[in-house]
Every structure is written in structure tokens, then in C-alpha cells.
Write a protein that holds these residues in place. Structure first.
Motif, mmCIF file in Angstrom:
data_model
loop_
_atom_site.group_PDB
_atom_site.id
_atom_site.type_symbol
_atom_site.label_atom_id
_atom_site.label_comp_id
_atom_site.label_asym_id
_atom_site.label_seq_id
_atom_site.Cartn_x
_atom_site.Cartn_y
_atom_site.Cartn_z
ATOM 1 N N GLN A 177 42.379 42.513 24.181
ATOM 2 C CA GLN A 177 41.785 42.808 25.483
ATOM 3 C C GLN A 177 42.855 42.772 26.561
ATOM 4 N N ALA A 178 42.482 43.249 27.748
ATOM 5 C CA ALA A 178 43.376 43.243 28.908
ATOM 6 C C ALA A 178 42.532 43.303 30.177
ATOM 7 N N ASN A 179 43.031 42.710 31.245
ATOM 8 C CA ASN A 179 42.401 42.835 32.558
ATOM 9 C C ASN A 179 42.800 44.188 33.147
ATOM 10 N N ALA A 180 41.851 44.836 33.809
ATOM 11 C CA ALA A 180 42.109 46.169 34.331
ATOM 12 C C ALA A 180 41.302 46.432 35.596
ATOM 13 N N VAL A 181 41.716 47.460 36.314
ATOM 14 C CA VAL A 181 40.964 47.996 37.448
ATOM 15 C C VAL A 181 40.833 49.495 37.239
ATOM 16 N N TRP A 182 39.794 50.081 37.829
ATOM 17 C CA TRP A 182 39.586 51.509 37.669
ATOM 18 C C TRP A 182 38.680 52.022 38.782
ATOM 19 N N TYR A 183 38.654 53.333 38.890
ATOM 20 C CA TYR A 183 37.769 54.020 39.831
ATOM 21 C C TYR A 183 36.725 54.780 39.036
ATOM 22 N N ARG A 184 35.519 54.805 39.561
ATOM 23 C CA ARG A 184 34.466 55.637 38.998
ATOM 24 C C ARG A 184 33.669 56.233 40.155
ATOM 25 N N ARG A 185 33.034 57.351 39.890
ATOM 26 C CA ARG A 185 32.240 58.010 40.918
ATOM 27 C C ARG A 185 30.826 58.198 40.377
ATOM 28 N N ALA A 205 35.498 51.186 43.355
ATOM 29 C CA ALA A 205 36.630 50.475 42.762
ATOM 30 C C ALA A 205 36.060 49.363 41.901
ATOM 31 N N CYS A 206 36.550 49.249 40.664
ATOM 32 C CA CYS A 206 36.006 48.297 39.704
ATOM 33 C C CYS A 206 37.099 47.391 39.157
ATOM 34 N N ILE A 207 36.703 46.172 38.789
ATOM 35 C CA ILE A 207 37.607 45.219 38.163
ATOM 36 C C ILE A 207 36.893 44.639 36.954
ATOM 37 N N GLY A 208 37.641 44.432 35.875
ATOM 38 C CA GLY A 208 37.021 43.879 34.684
ATOM 39 C C GLY A 208 37.986 43.783 33.523
ATOM 40 N N THR A 209 37.421 43.845 32.329
ATOM 41 C CA THR A 209 38.180 43.657 31.095
ATOM 42 C C THR A 209 38.005 44.867 30.190
ATOM 43 N N GLY A 254 35.438 49.948 30.160
ATOM 44 C CA GLY A 254 35.694 48.591 30.623
ATOM 45 C C GLY A 254 34.411 47.811 30.849
ATOM 46 N N ASP A 255 34.503 46.510 30.673
ATOM 47 C CA ASP A 255 33.404 45.613 31.023
ATOM 48 C C ASP A 255 33.600 45.215 32.477
ATOM 49 N N CYS A 256 32.793 45.766 33.365
ATOM 50 C CA CYS A 256 32.961 45.570 34.800
ATOM 51 C C CYS A 256 32.475 44.189 35.229
ATOM 52 N N ASP A 257 33.353 43.451 35.914
ATOM 53 C CA ASP A 257 33.006 42.134 36.462
ATOM 54 C C ASP A 257 32.684 42.206 37.945
ATOM 55 N N GLY A 258 33.199 43.235 38.628
ATOM 56 C CA GLY A 258 32.957 43.399 40.052
ATOM 57 C C GLY A 258 33.193 44.842 40.464
ATOM 58 N N ARG A 259 32.439 45.289 41.464
ATOM 59 C CA ARG A 259 32.547 46.681 41.903
ATOM 60 C C ARG A 259 32.312 46.737 43.409
ATOM 61 N N TRP A 260 33.100 47.567 44.097
ATOM 62 C CA TRP A 260 32.996 47.746 45.543
ATOM 63 C C TRP A 260 32.929 49.231 45.850
ATOM 64 N N VAL A 298 34.889 33.807 43.524
ATOM 65 C CA VAL A 298 35.196 34.955 42.664
ATOM 66 C C VAL A 298 34.928 36.252 43.428
ATOM 67 N N ILE A 299 33.841 36.290 44.183
ATOM 68 C CA ILE A 299 33.550 37.462 45.017
ATOM 69 C C ILE A 299 34.711 37.721 45.976
ATOM 70 N N GLU A 300 35.206 36.670 46.627
ATOM 71 C CA GLU A 300 36.334 36.805 47.558
ATOM 72 C C GLU A 300 37.577 37.338 46.853
ATOM 73 N N GLN A 301 37.865 36.828 45.645
ATOM 74 C CA GLN A 301 39.027 37.306 44.884
ATOM 75 C C GLN A 301 38.871 38.789 44.540
ATOM 76 N N HIS A 302 37.692 39.163 44.097
ATOM 77 C CA HIS A 302 37.460 40.567 43.757
ATOM 78 C C HIS A 302 37.627 41.465 44.977
#
Length: 134
Positions: free
Chosen positions: A37-45, A52-56, A87-93, A106-110
Motif C-alpha cells: 500500500q501507499a498514501n496518495a492524493v488524487w483529483y476526481r470530478r 481533491a482526495c486523500i487516502g490509501t 484509492g480508499d478515500c479518507d478525506g475529500r474537499w 484529522v479534518i484539519e490535517q486533511h
């Protein structure tokens, strides 16, 4: 995975924190299996809204022709890995709303990462390597 310099949202690419790429492998006579596994960020529409998404990312393969160098994250990522689940999304903005964690810290970090990430779309955030796709 395939590394590309140009970002296209249609390719469902990921920017990966290379320091978090981990995994294990087991070898048979004619092939190697890998799970990591790896930590990652990505964009989705969705519905015309970029997020903007953050997860694993789960990284795996049931059949590799040779062993990977587990000390080299780029060697792992360059292997023929399966990522059909994304990816398994942990947070999305999305610029208006946050979805994800429930703990305020965690919300603040994301949001510290996701807000500027979305504002600078499609830039790769500092500390991440991209763009990688399956």
C-alpha cells in the motif's frame, strides 16, 4: 503502474508519497506475488465538480515475473500492479464541503493539504510524486 508527467483527470492518476510505499512478496518457481500500500492524493470530478482526495492505495499483483526491490518505491510502483479498485478515500474537499474523517485534528490535517491542492489544480502537492496510474 505507469508514471506520466502530464495530468489528465480521465486517466485517474495518483500522486504518491514515496516514503509510505510498503509491501511484501512471496515467490514461487515461476512467479512472485506482491501485496502492499501507499498514501496518495488524487483529483476526481463528479457532476462537473472537481474534488481533491486523500487516502490509501492498495498495491498488489498475483503474478509478477520477478522479485521487486522493496527498498525502492519506484521499482515497486513501476511493476505491473493491479489497481482496479482505485484509492480508499479518507478525506475529500470540493471547495465547499469536506467529507471524511470525524476527528477534528484529522479534518484539519486533511484540509491543510486538500485546500491548496484544489486551489492549485492540477498541481502535485509537495512531498508527493506523480502522476501514477494503473
Amino acid at each position: 503502474m505507469i508514471r506520466e508527467d502530464k495530468f489528465l483527470i480521465s486517466r485517474k492518476s495518483f500522486a504518491i508519497d514515496l516514503d509510505t510505499v510498503t509491501g511484501s512478496q512471496a515467490g514461487g518457481i515461476d512467479h512472485v506475488t506482491f501485496s502492499g500500500q501507499a498514501n496518495a492524493v488524487w483529483y476526481r470530478r463528479q457532476n462537473g465538480v472537481t474534488r481533491a482526495c486523500i487516502g490509501t492505495l492498495k498495491l498488489w499483483s498475483h503474478y509478477l515475473p520477478q522479485r521487486l526491490n522493496l527498498d525502492d518505491p519506484r521499482d515497486i510502483l513501476a511493476a505491473d500492479l493491479d489497481g482496479r479498485y482505485g484509492g480508499d478515500c479518507d478525506g475529500r474537499w470540493d471547495g465547499e464541503r469536506y467529507w471524511g474523517a470525524q476527528k477534528p485534528e484529522v479534518i484539519e490535517q486533511h484540509l491543510e493539504l486538500l485546500r491548496p491542492m484544489l486551489a492549485n489544480y492540477p498541481a502535485i502537492p509537495a512531498g508527493y510524486d506523480g502522476w501514477w496510474r494503473f
